[in-house]
Design a protein around this motif. Structure first.
Motif, short mmCIF file in Angstrom:
data_model
loop_
_atom_site.label_atom_id
_atom_site.label_comp_id
_atom_site.label_asym_id
_atom_site.label_seq_id
_atom_site.Cartn_x
_atom_site.Cartn_y
_atom_site.Cartn_z
N ALA A 63 0.73 -1.30 0.02
CA ALA A 63 0.05 -0.20 0.14
C ALA A 63 0.97 1.33 -0.01
CB ALA A 63 -0.92 0.08 1.14
N GLU A 64 2.34 0.96 0.01
CA GLU A 64 3.29 2.09 0.12
C GLU A 64 2.83 3.27 1.45
OE1 GLU A 64 3.13 3.76 -3.94
OE2 GLU A 64 4.13 1.93 -4.51
N LEU A 65 2.12 2.80 2.27
CA LEU A 65 2.14 3.45 3.58
C LEU A 65 3.34 3.84 4.21
CD1 LEU A 65 -0.99 1.96 4.89
CD2 LEU A 65 -1.02 4.07 3.52
N PHE A 66 4.43 2.95 4.03
CA PHE A 66 5.67 3.32 4.91
C PHE A 66 6.76 3.38 3.73
CE2 PHE A 66 4.34 0.59 8.93
CZ PHE A 66 3.44 1.63 9.34
N GLU A 67 7.08 4.43 3.52
CA GLU A 67 8.13 4.45 2.47
C GLU A 67 9.62 4.03 2.81
OE1 GLU A 67 8.44 8.69 1.76
OE2 GLU A 67 6.27 8.78 1.09
N VAL A 76 0.74 -2.55 18.91
CA VAL A 76 0.71 -1.45 18.35
C VAL A 76 2.01 -0.66 18.68
CG1 VAL A 76 -0.17 1.20 18.77
CG2 VAL A 76 -1.78 -0.87 19.00
N TRP A 77 2.64 -0.94 19.56
CA TRP A 77 4.14 -0.58 19.93
C TRP A 77 5.20 -1.04 18.91
CZ3 TRP A 77 8.37 2.02 21.06
CH2 TRP A 77 9.49 1.39 21.12
N LEU A 78 5.00 -2.29 18.48
CA LEU A 78 5.98 -3.03 17.75
C LEU A 78 5.69 -2.50 16.03
CD1 LEU A 78 5.48 -6.58 18.90
CD2 LEU A 78 7.49 -5.14 19.07
N VAL A 79 4.61 -2.24 15.75
CA VAL A 79 4.12 -1.81 14.40
C VAL A 79 4.52 -0.56 14.48
CG1 VAL A 79 2.52 -1.25 12.68
CG2 VAL A 79 2.39 -3.37 14.05
N TYR A 107 8.46 1.00 13.56
CA TYR A 107 8.63 1.86 12.30
C TYR A 107 9.40 3.14 12.48
CZ TYR A 107 7.30 4.93 8.27
OH TYR A 107 7.42 6.08 7.59
N LEU A 108 9.10 3.86 13.49
CA LEU A 108 9.84 4.92 13.70
C LEU A 108 11.31 4.99 14.08
CD1 LEU A 108 7.07 6.89 16.10
CD2 LEU A 108 7.74 7.38 13.72
N LEU A 109 11.74 3.72 14.81
CA LEU A 109 12.98 3.43 15.20
C LEU A 109 13.84 3.07 13.91
CD1 LEU A 109 13.03 1.82 18.78
CD2 LEU A 109 13.87 3.80 18.29
N THR A 110 13.06 2.16 13.18
CA THR A 110 13.72 1.78 11.97
C THR A 110 14.06 2.76 10.84
OG1 THR A 110 12.79 -0.19 11.94
CG2 THR A 110 13.73 0.42 9.99
N LEU A 148 14.60 6.13 12.15
CA LEU A 148 15.54 7.05 12.70
C LEU A 148 16.87 6.47 12.43
CD1 LEU A 148 16.05 9.39 14.57
CD2 LEU A 148 15.77 7.93 16.40
N LEU A 149 17.02 5.28 12.57
CA LEU A 149 18.42 4.50 12.66
C LEU A 149 19.00 3.92 11.33
CD1 LEU A 149 17.95 2.58 16.13
CD2 LEU A 149 19.17 4.63 15.84
N ILE A 150 18.07 3.45 10.67
CA ILE A 150 18.50 2.82 9.28
C ILE A 150 18.38 3.62 8.01
CG2 ILE A 150 18.19 0.61 7.99
CD1 ILE A 150 19.07 0.15 10.71
N THR A 151 17.40 4.48 7.98
CA THR A 151 17.39 5.26 6.85
C THR A 151 17.66 6.88 7.05
OG1 THR A 151 14.97 5.78 7.17
CG2 THR A 151 15.50 4.00 5.80
#
Length: 336
Positions: free
Chosen positions: A177-181, A321-324, A328-331, A333-336
């Motif tokens: 769905a391309e909700l997460f870029e 909810v936290w895992l999803v 996402y936010l931590l990934t 922040l740290l990976i992209t």
């Protein structure tokens, strides 16, 4: 315990675990990535609750042996599923992501479960460890550390099954769905850092792409490596909680099998053990885990659930909810 008293119970558990193993090979089970462990606890619970007056005394010693000794041996052998070189492939950012996800999930689970939802400590810790580390395997590894009971462990495993399976379908939908870029690789990191079971990680990753699947498994197995330090931390915190409630100090529970797990990871990392032997040991380990889960199910009496309420499931929703979202936010922040 004498071997003569162990044999009847162990034999029955092994037979039921074999049935669970065979069922997990059916097409419907493979398509949903349902492991033998899940079928083991279901079959065990059905058998245990269908026996009038509970399990026969002749099976008791053998079933207990499977839930304790075989379980701990299986956690040690679980180390053959990971090497330190896999961890090194992640780099500092990937390792930090896993540490934050595991630590954050455990802390959130303890705070929300124990303080806000008033879930009993053992169940709260097991639900949190299942979400944080490696699903059902983490739940049953945490049980002896927090002195959990069979029905509490079973409740925690149910949350892993429900939300791990949901994640396996949800993550590929979110990606398409391309909700997460995110690129395929980065999305694989996200999956590995935030989905419950190893099998569900494989399913979600491969549904995106082979590349995402391979990355997801590496990230997930690094979370598995954090099982040993997590158990030490959980043991210390759970011990403090029990002492605070009862007013008496208790010896710190040290999960020695966790050190055995790390030792096996180290051995596996050397490459000394032939690949064929490692694969055989992985199969043996899966069957031992299935036996442990089956025995756990046999000791799970449904009427013990009556006083638990929906607290464990509410806690699992919060952690999902936290895992999803947090994952996402931590990934990002740290990976992209």
């Amino acid at each position: 315990m004498k071997s003569s008293t162990l044999f009847p119970g162990v034999a029955v558990v092994a037979a039921l675990a074999t049935a669970a193993w065979l069922i997990s090979g059916f097409d419907f089970a493979e398509s949903l990535r349902l492991s033998p462990l899940i079928f083991g606890i279901v079959i065990g619970a059905l058998v245990g609750n269908s026996a009038p007056g509970g399990l026969p005394a002749s099976l008791s010693d053998g079933v207990t042996f499977c839930t304790k000794r075989i379980l701990r041996a299986a956690i040690v052998l679980y180390g053959f599923k990971i090497t330190f070189s896999q961890v090194a492939e992640l780099g500092v950012e990937g390792l930090l992501l896993d540490v934050l996800m595991v630590g954050g999930t455990l802390c959130l689970g303890a705070f929300v479960g124990i303080r806000l939802l008033r879930v009993d400590r053992a169940t709260a810790w097991m639900v949190a460890s299942g979400a944080a580390i490696c699903g059902a395997a983490a739940v049953i590894a945490t049980e002896p550390v927090v002195k959990g009971k069979s029905h509490q462990t079973a409740a925690a495993v149910v949350t892993v099954v429900v939300f791990g399976t949901l994640s396996m379908f949800l993550y590929p939908i979110l990606y398409r769905a391309e909700l997460f870029e995110m690129s395929e690789d980065v999305f694989g990191v996200y999956i590995g850092a935030s989905v419950h079971e190893v099998a569900h990680v494989v399913g979600a990753g491969e549904a995106v792409s082979q590349q995402a699947g391979a990355t997801a498994v590496i990230v997930k197995m690094t979370r598995v490596l954090l099982l040993a330090p997590a158990l030490l931390g959980i043991g210390w915190l759970a011990n403090r909680g029990r002492a605070a409630e009862g007013g008496a100090s208790a010896p710190l529970p040290v999960p020695w099998f966790a050190f055995g797990f790390i030792a096996v990871v180290a051995l596996n990392s050397t490459g000394i053990v032939p690949a064929s032997a490692v694969e055989a040991l992985k199969t043996v380990d899966n069957f031992m885990l299935t036996m442990a889960m089956t025995a756990l199910g046999m000791n799970t009496v449904f009427n013990k659930f009556r006083g638990m309420g929906l607290g464990p499931m509410y806690l699992a929703v919060v952690l999902f909810v936290w895992l999803v979202g947090g994952g996402y936010l931590l990934t990002k922040l740290l990976i992209t």
